[in-house]
Design a protein around this motif. Structure first.
Motif, PDB file in Angstrom:
ATOM      1  N   MET A   1      17.456 -18.963  70.747  1.00  0.00           N
ATOM      2  CA  MET A   1      16.780 -19.320  69.402  1.00  0.00           C
ATOM      3  C   MET A   1      17.243 -20.591  69.161  1.00  0.00           C
ATOM      4  O   MET A   1      16.661 -21.439  68.571  1.00  0.00           O
ATOM      5  CB  MET A   1      17.165 -18.297  68.415  1.00  0.00           C
ATOM      6  N   GLU A   2      18.602 -21.005  69.408  1.00  0.00           N
ATOM      7  CA  GLU A   2      19.104 -22.355  68.828  1.00  0.00           C
ATOM      8  C   GLU A   2      18.277 -23.493  69.596  1.00  0.00           C
ATOM      9  O   GLU A   2      17.873 -24.420  68.931  1.00  0.00           O
ATOM     10  CB  GLU A   2      20.652 -22.456  69.466  1.00  0.00           C
ATOM     11  N   ASP A   3      18.040 -23.305  70.823  1.00  0.00           N
ATOM     12  CA  ASP A   3      17.156 -24.335  71.871  1.00  0.00           C
ATOM     13  C   ASP A   3      15.787 -24.423  71.385  1.00  0.00           C
ATOM     14  O   ASP A   3      14.911 -25.489  71.108  1.00  0.00           O
ATOM     15  CB  ASP A   3      17.318 -24.093  73.279  1.00  0.00           C
ATOM     16  N   VAL A   4      15.351 -23.106  70.866  1.00  0.00           N
ATOM     17  CA  VAL A   4      13.818 -23.160  70.314  1.00  0.00           C
ATOM     18  C   VAL A   4      13.710 -23.966  68.955  1.00  0.00           C
ATOM     19  O   VAL A   4      12.772 -24.706  68.682  1.00  0.00           O
ATOM     20  CB  VAL A   4      13.218 -21.544  69.969  1.00  0.00           C
ATOM     21  N   GLN A   5      14.519 -23.614  68.131  1.00  0.00           N
ATOM     22  CA  GLN A   5      14.678 -24.135  66.771  1.00  0.00           C
ATOM     23  C   GLN A   5      14.721 -25.605  66.779  1.00  0.00           C
ATOM     24  O   GLN A   5      14.397 -26.239  65.903  1.00  0.00           O
ATOM     25  CB  GLN A   5      15.445 -23.293  65.770  1.00  0.00           C
ATOM     26  N   LYS A   6      15.635 -26.036  67.644  1.00  0.00           N
ATOM     27  CA  LYS A   6      16.035 -27.411  67.617  1.00  0.00           C
ATOM     28  C   LYS A   6      14.581 -28.106  68.094  1.00  0.00           C
ATOM     29  O   LYS A   6      14.345 -29.288  67.443  1.00  0.00           O
ATOM     30  CB  LYS A   6      17.141 -27.721  68.616  1.00  0.00           C
ATOM     31  N   LEU A   7      13.940 -27.863  69.283  1.00  0.00           N
ATOM     32  CA  LEU A   7      12.897 -28.396  69.485  1.00  0.00           C
ATOM     33  C   LEU A   7      11.743 -28.153  68.659  1.00  0.00           C
ATOM     34  O   LEU A   7      10.942 -29.419  68.420  1.00  0.00           O
ATOM     35  CB  LEU A   7      12.311 -27.886  71.115  1.00  0.00           C
TER      36      LEU A   7
ATOM     37  N   LYS B   1       4.084 -21.804  73.780  1.00  0.00           N
ATOM     38  CA  LYS B   1       4.233 -20.508  74.642  1.00  0.00           C
ATOM     39  C   LYS B   1       5.545 -20.100  74.649  1.00  0.00           C
ATOM     40  O   LYS B   1       6.497 -20.777  74.838  1.00  0.00           O
ATOM     41  CB  LYS B   1       3.955 -21.249  75.995  1.00  0.00           C
ATOM     42  N   VAL B   2       5.460 -18.704  74.537  1.00  0.00           N
ATOM     43  CA  VAL B   2       6.882 -17.927  74.824  1.00  0.00           C
ATOM     44  C   VAL B   2       6.538 -17.034  76.004  1.00  0.00           C
ATOM     45  O   VAL B   2       5.586 -16.277  76.243  1.00  0.00           O
ATOM     46  CB  VAL B   2       6.876 -16.910  73.606  1.00  0.00           C
TER      47      VAL B   2
ATOM     48  N   LEU C   1       7.965 -22.976  75.514  1.00  0.00           N
ATOM     49  CA  LEU C   1       9.480 -22.998  74.977  1.00  0.00           C
ATOM     50  C   LEU C   1      10.177 -22.258  76.215  1.00  0.00           C
ATOM     51  O   LEU C   1      10.595 -21.188  76.151  1.00  0.00           O
ATOM     52  CB  LEU C   1       9.455 -22.325  73.725  1.00  0.00           C
ATOM     53  N   ASP C   2      10.603 -23.090  77.293  1.00  0.00           N
ATOM     54  CA  ASP C   2      11.349 -22.384  78.599  1.00  0.00           C
ATOM     55  C   ASP C   2      12.818 -22.270  78.339  1.00  0.00           C
ATOM     56  O   ASP C   2      13.559 -23.128  78.998  1.00  0.00           O
ATOM     57  CB  ASP C   2      10.884 -23.055  79.849  1.00  0.00           C
ATOM     58  N   PHE C   3      13.186 -21.755  77.452  1.00  0.00           N
ATOM     59  CA  PHE C   3      14.584 -21.616  77.090  1.00  0.00           C
ATOM     60  C   PHE C   3      14.873 -20.176  76.931  1.00  0.00           C
ATOM     61  O   PHE C   3      14.209 -19.356  77.330  1.00  0.00           O
ATOM     62  CB  PHE C   3      14.664 -22.126  75.568  1.00  0.00           C
TER      63      PHE C   3
ATOM     64  N   GLY D   1       5.465 -28.134  79.705  1.00  0.00           N
ATOM     65  CA  GLY D   1       6.878 -27.594  79.568  1.00  0.00           C
ATOM     66  C   GLY D   1       7.664 -28.642  79.539  1.00  0.00           C
ATOM     67  O   GLY D   1       8.048 -29.421  78.650  1.00  0.00           O
ATOM     68  N   ARG D   2       8.168 -28.885  81.028  1.00  0.00           N
ATOM     69  CA  ARG D   2       9.343 -30.114  81.145  1.00  0.00           C
ATOM     70  C   ARG D   2       8.883 -31.195  80.689  1.00  0.00           C
ATOM     71  O   ARG D   2       9.794 -31.892  80.189  1.00  0.00           O
ATOM     72  CB  ARG D   2       9.341 -30.105  82.483  1.00  0.00           C
TER      73      ARG D   2
END
Length: 238
Positions: A15-21, A33-34, A10-12, A214-215
């Motif tokens: 939280m919005e990007d995390v929750q979306k993915l 992975k955080v 989770l290379d963000f 990741g990517r």
């Protein structure tokens, strides 16, 4: 169906990007992975939220300090509920042993399940030229195996290493030793800032126990399809 050997990064920094993915990937991925970017931006709540979703968490903060400080940091992070934590093997045997011993003692005291503790060997972004620039005379692969054996001696559960060195680590440290491999790129993917990269199938064949991707997942046009294709490639290697 999720393959627990796949850890999606989770290379963000929100939280919005995390929750979306995580919502998009659904049951396709069970382990995340955080890293520093996300944890330093959002903090502990991201670990708590992921655990509430039933996900395993590799909290990749690579602690590296004097033994007492590193051990204290690991114990603080352990309380967040992560599945796996890490330190830098270059911190030395005493730092690693102090950290793992204190972590287990604290977990027993609290009556909670102890996370896995692994050690970073040599970052997969480092090539031989970078390595020699640090004044290192031995080959990277020799240093990686040395770090892995030291981590096992200290009582750690495994290491982070390039899959290019996984076979040597597996031979030196046995079947139960975790080998978490970043720098995984499906065939045809860009290597970006990684130098020592391999495909998922190659990594598992070499002895890796977990793959950090990741990517190729989060930057894909269709992250679910990307994750499922990686899992299909992994399923061909048992």
């Amino acid at each position: 169906m999720a393959d627990e050997r796949l850890i999606a990064a989770l290379d963000f920094h929100t939280m919005e990007d995390v929750q979306k993915l995580v919502a998009e990937l659904g049951d396709s991925v069970s382990y995340y992975k955080v890293g520093m970017e996300l944890f330093y931006s959002v903090g502990a709540p991201v670990v708590t939220w992921l655990r509430q979703q039933g996900k395993d968490v590799f909290l990749d903060l690579k602690l590296h300090d004097i033994p007492n400080t590193a051990a204290g940091g690991i114990c603080s992070l352990m309380r967040l509920g992560a599945t796996m934590l890490n330190v830098h093997a270059s911190g030395g045997y005493t730092m690693m042993k102090t950290a793992v011993d204190r972590m287990h003692a604290e977990a027993d005291k609290m009556g909670i399940k102890c996370p896995k503790l692994i050690a970073v060997t040599v970052l997969t972004s480092i090539n031989q030229e970078d390595w020699e620039g640090l004044g290192q005379a031995i080959q990277i692969k020799s240093a990686v195996v040395r770090y892995a054996k030291l981590a096992k001696k200290a009582g750690l559960d495994g290491v982070v290493a390039s899959a290019q060195e996984a076979a040597l680590i597996r031979e030196a440290c046995g079947d139960d030793f975790l080998i978490v491999t970043p720098g995984i790129r499906p065939a045809g993917s860009d290597t970006n800032d990684q130098s020592r990269v391999v495909t998922p199938a190659e990594a598992l064949s070499n002895g890796a126990s977990h793959l950090v991707v990741g990517r190729p997942i989060y930057a894909a046009d269709n992250p679910v399809l990307a994750a499922e294709n990686i899992i299909k490639e992994m399923e061909n290697v048992k």
